[in-house]
Design an enzyme around this catalytic site. Structure first.
Site, PDB file in Angstrom:
ATOM      1  N   CYS A 211      -7.388 -27.882   5.615  1.00 27.99           N
ATOM      2  CA  CYS A 211      -6.233 -27.111   6.084  1.00 27.99           C
ATOM      3  C   CYS A 211      -5.441 -27.941   7.107  1.00 27.99           C
ATOM      4  CB  CYS A 211      -6.679 -25.785   6.702  1.00 27.99           C
ATOM      5  SG  CYS A 211      -7.317 -25.897   8.394  1.00 27.99           S
TER       6      CYS A 211
ATOM      7  N   ASP B  36      -8.433  -7.511  -0.056  1.00 28.92           N
ATOM      8  CA  ASP B  36      -7.547  -7.744   1.089  1.00 28.92           C
ATOM      9  C   ASP B  36      -8.308  -7.357   2.343  1.00 28.92           C
ATOM     10  OD1 ASP B  36      -6.124  -5.204   2.651  1.00 28.92           O
ATOM     11  OD2 ASP B  36      -7.035  -4.650   0.736  1.00 28.92           O
TER      12      ASP B  36
ATOM     13  N   CYS C  24     -13.045 -29.013   5.573  1.00 32.82           N
ATOM     14  CA  CYS C  24     -11.819 -28.241   5.353  1.00 32.82           C
ATOM     15  C   CYS C  24     -10.594 -29.155   5.366  1.00 32.82           C
ATOM     16  CB  CYS C  24     -11.694 -27.169   6.435  1.00 32.82           C
ATOM     17  SG  CYS C  24     -10.211 -26.144   6.282  1.00 32.82           S
TER      18      CYS C  24
ATOM     19  N   CYS D 163      -7.334 -28.370  10.505  1.00 32.40           N
ATOM     20  CA  CYS D 163      -8.479 -29.292  10.503  1.00 32.40           C
ATOM     21  C   CYS D 163      -8.051 -30.737  10.271  1.00 32.40           C
ATOM     22  CB  CYS D 163      -9.485 -28.858   9.442  1.00 32.40           C
ATOM     23  SG  CYS D 163     -10.399 -27.368   9.895  1.00 32.40           S
TER      24      CYS D 163
ATOM     25  N   GLY E  46     -11.367   4.002   0.292  1.00 35.03           N
ATOM     26  CA  GLY E  46     -12.266   4.838   1.082  1.00 35.03           C
ATOM     27  C   GLY E  46     -13.607   4.222   1.390  1.00 35.03           C
TER      28      GLY E  46
ATOM     29  N   HIS F 263      -6.170 -21.770   9.749  1.00 33.48           N
ATOM     30  CA  HIS F 263      -7.501 -22.194   9.265  1.00 33.48           C
ATOM     31  C   HIS F 263      -8.209 -21.063   8.512  1.00 33.48           C
ATOM     32  CE1 HIS F 263     -11.516 -23.825   8.991  1.00 33.48           C
ATOM     33  NE2 HIS F 263     -11.941 -22.676   9.476  1.00 33.48           N
TER      34      HIS F 263
ATOM     35  N   ASP G 160       0.859  -1.184   0.000  1.00 32.15           N
ATOM     36  CA  ASP G 160       0.000   0.000   0.000  1.00 32.15           C
ATOM     37  C   ASP G 160       0.899   1.238   0.000  1.00 32.15           C
ATOM     38  OD1 ASP G 160       0.937   0.346   2.547  1.00 32.15           O
ATOM     39  OD2 ASP G 160      -0.968   0.008   3.542  1.00 32.15           O
ATOM     40  N   SER G 161       0.299   2.402  -0.104  1.00 36.07           N
ATOM     41  CA  SER G 161       1.091   3.615  -0.344  1.00 36.07           C
ATOM     42  C   SER G 161       1.429   4.402   0.916  1.00 36.07           C
ATOM     43  CB  SER G 161       0.310   4.544  -1.271  1.00 36.07           C
ATOM     44  OG  SER G 161      -0.842   5.029  -0.605  1.00 36.07           O
ATOM     45  N   GLY G 162       0.793   4.054   2.038  1.00 38.07           N
ATOM     46  CA  GLY G 162       0.883   4.896   3.229  1.00 38.07           C
ATOM     47  C   GLY G 162      -0.272   5.859   3.317  1.00 38.07           C
ATOM     48  N   GLY G 163      -1.067   5.944   2.243  1.00 39.07           N
ATOM     49  CA  GLY G 163      -2.183   6.882   2.216  1.00 39.07           C
ATOM     50  C   GLY G 163      -3.249   6.599   3.252  1.00 39.07           C
ATOM     51  N   PHE G 164      -3.449   5.321   3.588  1.00 38.22           N
ATOM     52  CA  PHE G 164      -4.467   5.003   4.586  1.00 38.22           C
ATOM     53  C   PHE G 164      -4.096   5.586   5.939  1.00 38.22           C
ATOM     54  CE2 PHE G 164      -6.649   2.281   7.718  1.00 38.22           C
ATOM     55  CZ  PHE G 164      -7.951   2.480   7.297  1.00 38.22           C
TER      56      PHE G 164
ATOM     57  N   ASP H  95      -2.648   8.459  -1.869  1.00 36.20           N
ATOM     58  CA  ASP H  95      -3.969   9.088  -1.921  1.00 36.20           C
ATOM     59  C   ASP H  95      -4.379   9.524  -0.527  1.00 36.20           C
ATOM     60  OD1 ASP H  95      -4.308   6.526  -0.822  1.00 36.20           O
ATOM     61  OD2 ASP H  95      -6.384   6.428  -1.490  1.00 36.20           O
TER      62      ASP H  95
END
Length: 376
Positions: free
Chosen positions: A311, A271, A309, A314, A221, A340, A89-93, A143
């Site tokens: 995994c 994500d 499942c 499980c 956003g 899991h 990510d860009s750091g914008g968050f 952003d």
């Protein structure tokens, strides 16, 4: 390069080719904020959990261990051991989440570090430089994410500035990719659509950033406090203005139901920290709904978390054992639960892709939309 293979309604089945491998879409990105999945799950575990993409956080890695150090150590792939695609990510968050510690100007944003309070400046160029040092597969443009609800005039002004920042990001990324010592000269860049919950601002912004012919486009956003129906309304409003031949990424989303609804509206990439965060508190996703492993009713239950499942958790452990580990505060509890949930999310995406391949997505959607998000 994104290739649209087939479509059912607005739902898309595709492939996204990168220098670090091809991503089959729709896909979920596993969040490794500081270069690691919280819950003691490493890059080698992720391969067994059917992970395709890892997401790392530019802001956090800039603070610790430092992006220049990561570059000296060979880049984020060598540093973490993950060989597949990585999105940073860009750091914008952080512009949004560190609201009390920031000062936004045209040049960029001044932060106070959440670790020790020292001042940090980050603008479009700085964000691209950090991400170039990390050498990720995909860099996100810098952003501003505004809060919801936001005042109309501020959302519009912020969007216009985000557009100006995007032009600067692209110019700087082109420059960085041309340098002889760049870790990943094939680094891709995604632009981010903003505009709060105002359809006209969102649509105009999408039209503007589509002109840049970027490698992909994200919807930012959203999932920041507004009702889910508002999020779905905005996705549907801008879908027709997003380039058909580019991958589409909905940032920070979400529950299995959120993902199904968003795939149905044309989103390719997701994500969210939810599967790992919930897992560390004993809240696990199953094909029948969400269970809470803290509950006493599991203390004598010798069945797996999910009988369908496959995994590692499980396959090898019972609910009773995991319940015991949680109560005993053993760190293994978090690891087994995170394993899991990540497997569940990644195989959910595989099943979505399979349903699209077979022309049965709508049927899969109807079978699961209410089931997977319900609490048992």
């Amino acid at each position: 390069m994104y290739k649209l293979i087939k479509q059912e309604g607005f739902a898309r089945r595709g492939q996204f080719e990168t220098i670090h491998g091809t991503i089959e879409t729709p896909a979920f990105m596993n969040v490794a904020t500081q270069g690691a999945i919280k819950g003691a799950v490493d890059a080698y575990d992720l391969k067994e959990l059917h992970c395709q993409v890892q997401l790392c956080n530019t802001y956090h890695l800039h603070l610790r261990p430092g992006d220049e150090r990561v570059k000296k150590l060979g880049g984020i792939h060598k540093f973490t051991g993950w060989t597949g695609p990585i999105l940073t990510d860009s750091g914008g968050f952080q512009v949004f989440s560190l609201a009390a510690l920031r000062n936004i100007k045209e040049e960029g944003v001044t932060f106070a570090s959440h670790i020790d309070g020292h001042k940090i400046f980050m603008g479009p160029e700085e964000s691209m430089q950090i991400q170039s040092n990390l050498g990720s597969t995909i860099a996100m443009a810098f952003d501003e994410c505004v809060e919801n609800p936001a005042e109309y005039d501020y959302a519009k002004m912020s969007c216009e500035r985000t557009s100006r920042w995007l032009y600067r990001c692209k110019k700087e990324m082109d420059r960085l990719n041309s340098l002889p010592d760049t870790i990943n000269p094939k680094q891709l860049i995604f632009g981010i659509n903003q505009g709060a919950t105002y359809e006209d601002i969102r649509i105009n912004h999408m039209k503007e950033i589509a002109k840049l012919d970027l490698d992909g486009y994200a919807i930012g956003g959203l999932a920041v406090g507004e009702p889910a129906e508002e999020m779905y309304r905005i996705i549907s409003a801008i879908e027709g203005y997003m380039p058909k031949d580019k991958i589409r990424y909905l940032m920070g989303v979400g529950t299995p139901g959120n993902i199904l609804e968003s795939v149905r509206r044309g989103v390719d990439l997701f994500d969210c920290v939810m599967p790992s965060r919930n897992a560390r508190h004993g809240h696990l996703f199953t094909h029948e709904g969400i269970i809470n492993m803290n509950n006493q009713k599991y203390e004598n239950d010798d069945s797996p978390i999910d009988s369908t499942c496959n995994c590692p958790t499980c396959r090898n452990h019972s609910k009773a054992y995991i319940h015991h580990l949680i109560k005993a505060k053993e760190m293994l509890a978090a690891r087994l639960c995170v394993i899991h949930n990540l497997y569940f999310y990644n195989t959910l995406m595989e099943n979505i892709r399979k349903s699209l391949d077979e022309g049965k997505f709508e049927e899969f959607y109807k079978e699961n939309i209410y089931l997977l998000d319900q609490r048992i």
